[in-house]
Design a protein around this motif. Sequence first.
Motif, short mmCIF file in Angstrom:
data_model
loop_
_atom_site.label_atom_id
_atom_site.label_comp_id
_atom_site.label_asym_id
_atom_site.label_seq_id
_atom_site.Cartn_x
_atom_site.Cartn_y
_atom_site.Cartn_z
N LEU A 55 -8.21 -63.03 51.83
CA LEU A 55 -9.21 -62.19 52.49
C LEU A 55 -8.76 -60.74 52.37
N GLN A 56 -9.66 -59.89 51.87
CA GLN A 56 -9.30 -58.49 51.63
C GLN A 56 -10.38 -57.56 52.14
N GLY A 57 -9.97 -56.33 52.36
CA GLY A 57 -10.94 -55.28 52.70
C GLY A 57 -10.82 -54.80 54.13
N PRO A 58 -11.39 -53.59 54.41
CA PRO A 58 -11.35 -53.05 55.76
C PRO A 58 -12.11 -53.98 56.71
N GLY A 59 -11.50 -54.32 57.81
CA GLY A 59 -12.14 -55.26 58.73
C GLY A 59 -11.52 -56.65 58.68
N ALA A 81 -9.04 -61.76 63.88
CA ALA A 81 -8.92 -61.71 65.34
C ALA A 81 -9.97 -62.61 65.99
N ARG A 82 -11.09 -62.83 65.30
CA ARG A 82 -12.14 -63.71 65.84
C ARG A 82 -11.83 -65.17 65.63
N LEU A 83 -10.87 -65.48 64.75
CA LEU A 83 -10.64 -66.88 64.37
C LEU A 83 -9.28 -67.42 64.81
N ALA A 84 -8.28 -66.53 64.96
CA ALA A 84 -6.91 -67.01 65.24
C ALA A 84 -6.39 -66.45 66.56
N PRO A 85 -5.65 -67.27 67.34
CA PRO A 85 -5.16 -66.80 68.65
C PRO A 85 -3.82 -66.06 68.55
N VAL A 86 -3.62 -65.31 67.47
CA VAL A 86 -2.37 -64.56 67.28
C VAL A 86 -2.69 -63.12 66.89
N ASP A 87 -1.73 -62.24 67.15
CA ASP A 87 -1.89 -60.82 66.85
C ASP A 87 -1.48 -60.57 65.39
N LEU A 88 -2.43 -60.19 64.57
CA LEU A 88 -2.16 -59.99 63.14
C LEU A 88 -2.32 -58.53 62.73
N ARG A 89 -2.33 -57.62 63.71
CA ARG A 89 -2.44 -56.19 63.37
C ARG A 89 -1.22 -55.74 62.59
N ASP A 90 -1.38 -54.71 61.75
CA ASP A 90 -0.28 -54.34 60.86
C ASP A 90 0.90 -53.74 61.60
N SER A 91 0.69 -53.36 62.89
CA SER A 91 1.82 -52.85 63.66
C SER A 91 2.83 -53.95 63.98
N VAL A 92 2.37 -55.20 63.99
CA VAL A 92 3.29 -56.30 64.31
C VAL A 92 3.38 -57.35 63.20
N GLY A 111 4.42 -59.64 53.78
CA GLY A 111 5.53 -60.60 53.67
C GLY A 111 5.71 -61.43 54.92
N ASP A 112 5.17 -60.95 56.07
CA ASP A 112 5.23 -61.75 57.30
C ASP A 112 4.28 -62.93 57.17
N ILE A 113 4.65 -64.03 57.82
CA ILE A 113 3.88 -65.26 57.69
C ILE A 113 3.94 -65.99 59.02
N LEU A 114 2.92 -66.76 59.32
CA LEU A 114 3.03 -67.64 60.48
C LEU A 114 2.14 -68.85 60.29
N ARG A 115 2.45 -69.88 61.08
CA ARG A 115 1.57 -71.04 61.15
C ARG A 115 0.79 -70.91 62.44
N SER A 116 -0.51 -71.04 62.36
CA SER A 116 -1.34 -71.00 63.56
C SER A 116 -2.61 -71.78 63.26
N GLN A 117 -3.69 -71.38 63.90
CA GLN A 117 -4.96 -72.07 63.69
C GLN A 117 -6.04 -71.04 63.41
N LEU A 118 -6.95 -71.39 62.50
CA LEU A 118 -8.17 -70.63 62.30
C LEU A 118 -9.29 -71.49 62.89
N ARG A 119 -9.85 -71.04 64.04
CA ARG A 119 -10.66 -71.96 64.87
C ARG A 119 -9.84 -73.22 65.11
N ALA A 177 -17.71 -64.82 60.81
CA ALA A 177 -16.92 -63.73 61.39
C ALA A 177 -17.08 -62.44 60.57
N MET A 178 -17.14 -62.58 59.24
CA MET A 178 -17.29 -61.38 58.40
C MET A 178 -18.64 -60.73 58.63
N GLU A 179 -19.68 -61.54 58.79
CA GLU A 179 -21.01 -60.97 59.04
C GLU A 179 -21.02 -60.22 60.36
N ALA A 180 -20.38 -60.79 61.38
CA ALA A 180 -20.34 -60.16 62.70
C ALA A 180 -19.57 -58.84 62.63
#
Lengths: 90, 178
Positions: free
Chosen positions: B105-109, B115-126, B130-138, B170-173
């Motif tokens: 997934l690429q591009g601004p936004g 953020a609408r799909l996963a319960p984790v903070d994926l902002r570039d500040s954190v 190269g960072d990776i995690l296991r979580s859930q998308l929905r 989520a992309m449409e929203a």
Amino acid sequence: MRIECPICGSRDRREFYYRGDAIALARPAPDAGDDVWDAYLHLRDNPAGETRDLWQHEGGCGAWLVVTRDTVTHAVHAVELASDVKRAMA
Amino acid sequence: MVELKAQTPFGELLPLHIGDMTVAARDLGQLTVLGVFDRAGLSKALEAAHGVALPEPLQSTAEGDAQCLWFGREEALLVGPTPDEALAKHAALVDVSDGWAVAELQGPGAEDVLARLAPVDLRDSVFEPGDILRSQLRDMPASITRTETGFLLLVYRSMAATLVQELRRAMEAVASRR
Ligand SMILES: [Zn+2]
């Protein structure tokens, strides 16, 4: 509610699967007798206060955890890898 | 002889362009789960054979076409090469190339979409490249990596169409609010 996974860090409760009392780590010997096995399988305290439960970070790293928390305040006091807890019991 | 056309698990569903964002399928080569018996030995063997060290939790390593993604407790995913036989002394090797669907997934936004799909903070500040995690998308178990160009998303192959459906919504929203 958030749980601090020792591997992944602080994560949302929905990533975790709840199993139940961490007594499951203290399985009695096969010949321990009916009373001991009955207690192990069926008898649980239901404290208003501190509990120690097994949770799995199912939606994350997959590790089994022992979570110590308060059922009244919902505070989570400690999270340990179940493998570490089990090793310390040996 | 029938000519068969190779397809990704997403078939005709990708690429998808919404707003200035894109999701595209990625073919990264062979995917091998490494079930780790011996961390130090495996890391040495990985470096010798493929040039990548075994990543620490929440990290990934890369060298040329080979990547090694942290994939869970005592698990890593070797991405790209066919694993060297020497690795089998230190880990259980399972070829899961056909078990996972891989998209970027690429591009601004993109951060707002996740953020609408996963319960984790994926902002570039954190969550840096190269960072990776296991979580859930929905409700889908997923592996999420930040790349230099976007987010690499892995879900079970059977969930490929669901991933596209959730990303599209989520992309449409997100696009409608920009
Ligand atoms: Zn975890």
